[in-house]
Design a protein around this motif. Sequence first.
Motif, PDB file in Angstrom:
ATOM      1  N   GLY A  55       0.811  -1.213   0.000  1.00  0.00           N
ATOM      2  CA  GLY A  55       0.000   0.000   0.000  1.00  0.00           C
ATOM      3  C   GLY A  55       0.842   1.259   0.000  1.00  0.00           C
ATOM      4  O   GLY A  55       2.055   1.246  -0.236  1.00  0.00           O
ATOM      5  N   GLN A  56       0.193   2.375   0.280  1.00  0.00           N
ATOM      6  CA  GLN A  56       0.869   3.669   0.236  1.00  0.00           C
ATOM      7  C   GLN A  56       1.735   3.886   1.477  1.00  0.00           C
ATOM      8  O   GLN A  56       1.344   3.548   2.593  1.00  0.00           O
ATOM      9  N   VAL A  57       2.903   4.429   1.236  1.00  0.00           N
ATOM     10  CA  VAL A  57       3.755   4.843   2.356  1.00  0.00           C
ATOM     11  C   VAL A  57       3.051   6.008   3.051  1.00  0.00           C
ATOM     12  O   VAL A  57       2.691   7.002   2.403  1.00  0.00           O
ATOM     13  N   PRO A  58       2.833   5.935   4.358  1.00  0.00           N
ATOM     14  CA  PRO A  58       2.062   7.001   5.036  1.00  0.00           C
ATOM     15  C   PRO A  58       2.824   8.326   5.037  1.00  0.00           C
ATOM     16  O   PRO A  58       4.054   8.356   5.161  1.00  0.00           O
ATOM     17  N   ARG A  59       2.083   9.429   4.923  1.00  0.00           N
ATOM     18  CA  ARG A  59       2.707  10.755   4.919  1.00  0.00           C
ATOM     19  C   ARG A  59       3.413  11.020   6.238  1.00  0.00           C
ATOM     20  O   ARG A  59       4.364  11.801   6.308  1.00  0.00           O
ATOM     21  N   GLU A  60       2.957  10.333   7.299  1.00  0.00           N
ATOM     22  CA  GLU A  60       3.544  10.556   8.620  1.00  0.00           C
ATOM     23  C   GLU A  60       5.014  10.158   8.675  1.00  0.00           C
ATOM     24  O   GLU A  60       5.730  10.559   9.592  1.00  0.00           O
ATOM     25  N   ILE A  61       5.460   9.349   7.709  1.00  0.00           N
ATOM     26  CA  ILE A  61       6.868   8.937   7.732  1.00  0.00           C
ATOM     27  C   ILE A  61       7.778  10.149   7.499  1.00  0.00           C
ATOM     28  O   ILE A  61       8.961  10.110   7.830  1.00  0.00           O
ATOM     29  N   ALA A  62       7.219  11.192   6.914  1.00  0.00           N
ATOM     30  CA  ALA A  62       7.986  12.424   6.707  1.00  0.00           C
ATOM     31  C   ALA A  62       8.090  13.259   7.977  1.00  0.00           C
ATOM     32  O   ALA A  62       8.786  14.274   7.994  1.00  0.00           O
ATOM     33  N   HIS A  63       7.387  12.832   9.055  1.00  0.00           N
ATOM     34  CA  HIS A  63       7.411  13.572  10.313  1.00  0.00           C
ATOM     35  C   HIS A  63       8.431  12.972  11.276  1.00  0.00           C
ATOM     36  O   HIS A  63       8.196  12.926  12.490  1.00  0.00           O
ATOM     37  N   LEU A  64       9.526  12.506  10.715  1.00  0.00           N
ATOM     38  CA  LEU A  64      10.620  11.954  11.519  1.00  0.00           C
ATOM     39  C   LEU A  64      11.856  12.775  11.205  1.00  0.00           C
ATOM     40  O   LEU A  64      12.746  12.342  10.478  1.00  0.00           O
ATOM     41  N   PRO A  65      11.945  13.974  11.747  1.00  0.00           N
ATOM     42  CA  PRO A  65      12.953  14.952  11.302  1.00  0.00           C
ATOM     43  C   PRO A  65      14.388  14.536  11.570  1.00  0.00           C
ATOM     44  O   PRO A  65      15.310  15.085  10.970  1.00  0.00           O
ATOM     45  N   LYS A  66      14.597  13.591  12.497  1.00  0.00           N
ATOM     46  CA  LYS A  66      15.970  13.209  12.830  1.00  0.00           C
ATOM     47  C   LYS A  66      16.482  12.034  11.992  1.00  0.00           C
ATOM     48  O   LYS A  66      17.611  11.583  12.199  1.00  0.00           O
ATOM     49  N   LEU A  67      15.642  11.543  11.075  1.00  0.00           N
ATOM     50  CA  LEU A  67      16.057  10.377  10.284  1.00  0.00           C
ATOM     51  C   LEU A  67      17.367  10.645   9.551  1.00  0.00           C
ATOM     52  O   LEU A  67      17.519  11.642   8.838  1.00  0.00           O
TER      53      LEU A  67
END
Length: 872
Positions: A171-183
């Motif tokens: 499925g779709q990669v959730p947009r929330e994965i972009a809310h991990l600023p320290k990655l």
Amino acid sequence: MRIFTKLSAPLSLCLLLVFLCLKTAISSSIHASSFSTTHLCSHEEALALLQFKTSFSINYTVPHPDYPDYCVDRFYTKPNYSKIESWKEGIDCCSWDGVSCDNVTGHVIAVNLSCSFLYGTFPSNSTLFSLRNLQSLNLALNDFRLSKIPPEISQFTRLKHLDVSSSQFSGQVPREIAHLPKLVSLNLSSYFYDDSPELILETTTFRDLVHNLSEVRELVLRGVNMTSVNPRFFMNLSSSLTTLVLWESALRGNFPNSIFRFPNLKNFYLSGSFGERNLTIDLPSSNWSSPLQRLFLGDMDCGRRLRESIGDLKSLQFLYLGCNLEGSIPASIGNLSQLTYLSIFSNNLSGQIPPSLANLTQLTSLDLSYNQFSGPIPASIGNLRQLTFLALSSCNLSGQIPPSLGNLTQLTHLYLSYNQFSSPIPASIGNLRQLTELSLYFNSLSGQIPPSLGNLTQLTYLSLAHNQFSSPIPASIGNLRQLTSLHLYYNNLSGQIPPSLANLTQLTFLYLSDNQFSGMLPPWIFTLPLLEALHLDHNQFQGQISQFQQNSLTNLDLSNNKLQGSIPNSIANLVNLEILDLSHNNLIGKIPNCLPKSLSLLNLQANYFDGNIPFGFPEGCGLLNLNLHGNQMDGLLPRSLVNCRMLEVLDVGNNNISDTFPYWLESLPHLQVLVLRSNKFHGSVQSTKESPSFPKLRVLDLSSNDFVGALPVRYIENFNAMMDPHRDGGSPEYMKVSTGDNSYQYSLVVTLKGFDYELQGILTIFSSIHLSNNKFEGEIPDVMGKLSSLKGLNLSHNNLIGHIPPSLRNLTNLEWLDLSSNELAGKIPDELSLPMSYSLQLFQSVHFWWNLHFEIVNTWHCWYKSSSEIVK
């Protein structure tokens, strides 16, 4: 007093030192006690991990055969071991496998469950999300059963490393994965499975990800569907990027080449979709990223030419370019002195291989296969003494194989097939004592096979097929005791098979077809314990077939020799045999009743077998092809053939079988070829069923029998496979049976222009009907015109009357038509009276023998070679 005073200073100093040591020891003890206490993970975090453990089962049935080895090699995990097995209540969770804690606070900061064989749906309310101090999460290579990546992953606000590759998320990669600023690193890849579930990365999610991940250094998105993403967005990635992996990510359009100027980029992997060229990137003419160490560009277009500037990448260690390159390899490639791996595989490069490649003395792997080079291999290639892998197959190279190749003593794999090399193999090849695979097939090499090849005692694979070698096989080949595959077919080798080959007890595949070998079949050849495929066909072997003493053979081809005697009953020992071809010999006697039940193909064509066809075709018979054409078989056609439900070809032509038409074969759902020609079949050809069926039949040959009555209209109406000329679509293929690494094409005898021809392959679009030389009567049915895919129709030498039906004009794929020697009347229909230029297109080989009842409208007496491309 003076003495005391004199001693007091050193004593005081000693006491002070003792005090300080004790203080340090006590302090250390207190700190250690404090450390050991805080190092224990909290009860809440241990409970969260234990509850997470209960969400999954452990399944050691892995979905891909490479999976265990990959886990051991990359992640250093134990085979068939799940890290969560060590997760037990009452034990400090910081000591569990895959769990790491902060040395001061004791909080869980890393969970690594890669290759832990977890199986089950990943819950969106997983207790794992309560580990708010988590900095690293690795769930790679598990099976989460098509779960979606939970949006709750954004709760890991301190997360620096996230790897969920090959874990069956979809499925779709959730947009929330972009809310991990320290990655710092993100891996969403899919590695092994062609049918892996698809992760989709939408434009908006990717744009947020690029915008927010300001510290990302490693971004691995292999196999993620990014069709909607514009490649220009990648230019907004952090300048700290060191690794970018975009294999098979369905990107389209033009990828900006400014990526090569990222100041810290060391690893860049980019490819389009397999087999497509929807992605392009122009290789820069200057200003490459100097730190670049690994570059992979495949299944795309990268600007046609490989520029001289490639030589500027002085740090490059790995280079793969499979991107439709043209022109020559620039000499500057010799400047890449750090290069250990170079593959410019499957391009359209031309010119000569540059001698400057010899400067790449660190190379361990070189692959230039599938290009359009000219000239010889440069002798300087012998300078690359670190090479272990060299592939120059299908490169249009010519001349002599340079003796300097003998300097490459570290080589384990050497592939020079599909070129135009001539002259003998240099004896220096015998110096390559580390070689495990040597492939020289499809060249013009001549002379004797050099005895020095016997020095290559590590060889497991040797192919010298399709060359012009002559003389006997050197006895030294018997030294290659590790050999599993020996391919010497299509040469001019002569003499007997040397007895030394009996030493090759590891042989699995032995191909000596199409040579000039003679003498008796050596008895030991049927005792090699591991042999699966033995091809000795198209030689001049004589004598009888020896007793079979081993049971590993799956594929045995002794056809087109001069063998005599009968088939030994020991054939029953070959319990795994799938293909048996003894055709075109001088074999006699009865066909044994004890043939292996495992057979898929039995070809005994063109021998002198007599008696009845064995009646013992058991339930579950797996035969696909039964060919007894051209023997002296008699009796009835055994009805037990209906047990062979997979049968595609049945050919018992040119025998003495006396029976009625085998209408009971209608029940075979896959039958495509039925040949009963030149026997003593008799009676009418009519179905006993209300709805007769031969749904896949494409070739029917009942010629030269004693059939009577009307043409089989009810059958013709159901020949669906002959009614659609475009039913297969794509490129025509040959009918064949495949077993393991082997495939075997079917053959068929057809009559063209009064002569018999053996087609060495039956195309899947080939269809014909031969009913000639019988006693059929009545009219040609109009339904015959529906068989639009027919290549040949022969109704000659019968008692047919009436007119030629106009519907025959629909047979636009006909290549031959014979209606001669009947009692047809009237005139040739206008629909068949076409201009000669057009008749050539429709009827490439047309011959009418009209009898005196015809009113001649056109006289066609045109012979054309028919189907020359499939007649050997």
